[in-house]
Design an enzyme around this catalytic site. Structure first.
Site, PDB file in Angstrom:
ATOM      1  N   ALA A 159       0.932  -1.071   0.009  1.00 30.91           N
ATOM      2  CA  ALA A 159       0.061  -0.029   0.144  1.00 30.91           C
ATOM      3  C   ALA A 159       0.734   1.161   0.128  1.00 30.91           C
ATOM      4  O   ALA A 159       1.734   1.339   0.929  1.00 30.91           O
ATOM      5  CB  ALA A 159      -0.871  -0.073   1.017  1.00 30.91           C
ATOM      6  N   CYS A 160       0.595   2.102  -1.102  1.00 32.52           N
ATOM      7  CA  CYS A 160       1.495   3.414  -1.272  1.00 32.52           C
ATOM      8  C   CYS A 160       0.417   4.658  -0.688  1.00 32.52           C
ATOM      9  O   CYS A 160      -0.899   4.413  -1.186  1.00 32.52           O
ATOM     10  CB  CYS A 160       2.202   3.617  -2.468  1.00 32.52           C
TER      11      CYS A 160
END
Lengths: 103, 344
Positions: free
Chosen positions: A8-9
């Protein structure tokens, strides 16, 4: 050996998926079963099932933001790294985990 | 607490707020770009459709601070944090505490709920904790703090700044330029920015176009400078930052300082001083070159209603390049430091 993970960015449109792809590819090359759940701008995709998590020897969080539904991983060995790290050194990370687990 | 955790919480808020900035920013930008610019701002009186687009964009933009605050709290305390985070963020924007107020309310709501969650209630109370007890209790506390404790001081600070600005107008132009530029960049569209902006707009009414001229140059420098930085040295920036950079350039061009928020929220201690310096450079040059802006709006888009257009363009370019070059130099130093740390 099975390893599961979450990527997850902050923006959730590019790096989340790149990191997932690198980790899965590296796993295939090393003969590991690697399944990565992406928590990107489209929400949770390729969701890890309870069975996936139960079977996993280790969990990788390659994230720049907090992991959603973290409670699923209670009691698991968790490796938390940055998204960039997973993109750059996917194989080295899996190797390190493999060594530490002594298999 | 680890700094990286703290950054994750802030980025959690930013990651959910970005689509709102894009939706609102682009709709507002398009409507302003096509409406005729007059001395009292863009004129929508003969363009009802553009007015509609502007209203829809403003509606999306109104969610920016509540969503930022709500998802900072969500990052810290998960789902139970959402209510107090949103309520706190809404109040922050209502009382004029802006983007910084939203960050404070999000952190406050998040840590409060995180702490409440640690209390182990008797089993018959457990089901109503997340849907009743936590939302009511946490919104009450966060709302009270935002309305009664944090809101008023910020308003007072703003009034004090306004008086100080009015008194300083007769003084040194360079100092005034630095103050205006720093204020415009400081919170990127928040209350401090708006104080400087409304001061400039009020001065237009009194026939002084120079204050607004200095503001107009400063307004577009943060998004333009950071956008340019991502273009000048591609390898220093991540893919998502490069995308945010393009959006920032578009928003800078039409005078929306908020385009810089994604960068500033991710790394406030480095980005905010840099853009304050860049905006100051822009507004000091505009001040000294007697740039006048007849419209209460900034950025390259107001060029048709500006006096001394050449100096105005130079002021914007100087500020923009200051931000871009300085930001990349800092980024380069950080990258080198990290490499040195990683090496054995």
């Amino acid at each position: 050996m099975t390893i599961v993970g979450i990527t997850a960015c902050p923006t959730g449109i590019a790096h989340t998926y790149m990191a997932a792809e690198r980790l899965e590819k590296a796993g295939k090359k090393m003969g590991l079963r690697v399944k990565i759940e992406t928590q990107g701008a489209m929400g949770i995709e390729n969701e890890l099932t309870a069975e996936d998590i139960r079977e996993a020897a280790a969990v990788i969080f390659a994230v720049g933001i907090p992991v959603r539904r973290k409670e699923r991983f209670e009691g698991k060995t968790i490796y938390e790294i940055g998204v960039q790290e997973a993109i750059k050194n996917a194989e080295a990370i899996l190797l390190k985990i493999q060594n530490e687990l002594g298999r | 607490m680890k700094v990286s955790r703290f950054k994750q919480y802030l980025l959690s808020g930013v990651s959910y707020a970005i689509p709102f900035v894009a939706s609102g920013g682009i709709l507002i930008a398009v409507s302003i770009a096509f409406a005729p610019m007059t001395a009292s701002g863009p004129d929508f009186s003969r363009a009802p459709f553009l007015k509609l687009i502007n209203d829809i964009g403003s509606a999306a933009f109104a969610f920016l601070i509540p969503v930022l605050s709500g998802y900072i709290a969500f990052g810290i305390a998960d789902r139970p944090g959402l209510v107090a985070g949103f309520v706190g963020g809404y109040i922050a924007s209502q009382v004029g505490a802006g983007f910084l107020g939203g960050i404070v309310s999000g952190l406050l709501a998040g840590f409060l709920v995180f702490w409440i969650k640690k209390i182990k209630p008797p089993s018959y109370l457990r089901p109503i904790m997340p849907i009743l007890v936590i939302p009511v209790l946490s919104s009450l506390v966060v709302g009270f703090v935002m309305f009664k404790i944090i809101g008023a001081p910020i308003r007072d600070i703003m009034t004090a700044i306004q008086h100080w600005l009015e008194m300083m107008n007769t003084g040194n132009q360079v100092v005034l330029g630095i103050v205006l530029g720093s204020m415009i960049a400081f919170d990127m569209g928040g209350p401090v920015n708006k104080v400087a902006f409304f001061f400039g707009a009020a001065m237009i009414q009194k026939g002084n176009f120079a204050v607004m001229g200095a503001c107009a140059a400063a307004i577009c420098v943060p998004p333009l400078g950071l956008g340019l930085a991502t273009l000048l040295d591609r390898k220093l920036w991540t893919d998502q930052e490069k995308e945010a950079g393009l959006a920032a350039l578009a928003m800078g061009a039409i005078g929306i300082t908020e385009g810089a928020i994604p960068f500033a929220a991710a790394d406030p201690l480095r980005v905010i001083p840099v853009i304050m310096l860049g905006s100051s450079v822009g507004s000091v040059i505009a001040m000294l070159g007697q740039v006048g802006d007849h419209a209460p709006h900034g950025g390259p888009i107001v060029l048709p209603v500006v006096d001394n257009r050449l100096v105005y363009v130079i002021a914007i370019l100087a500020g923009t390049f200051t931000v871009a070059l300085l930001m990349n130099a800092i980024k380069k130093r950080m990258a080198r430091k990290e490499q040195a740390k990683e090496a054995p």
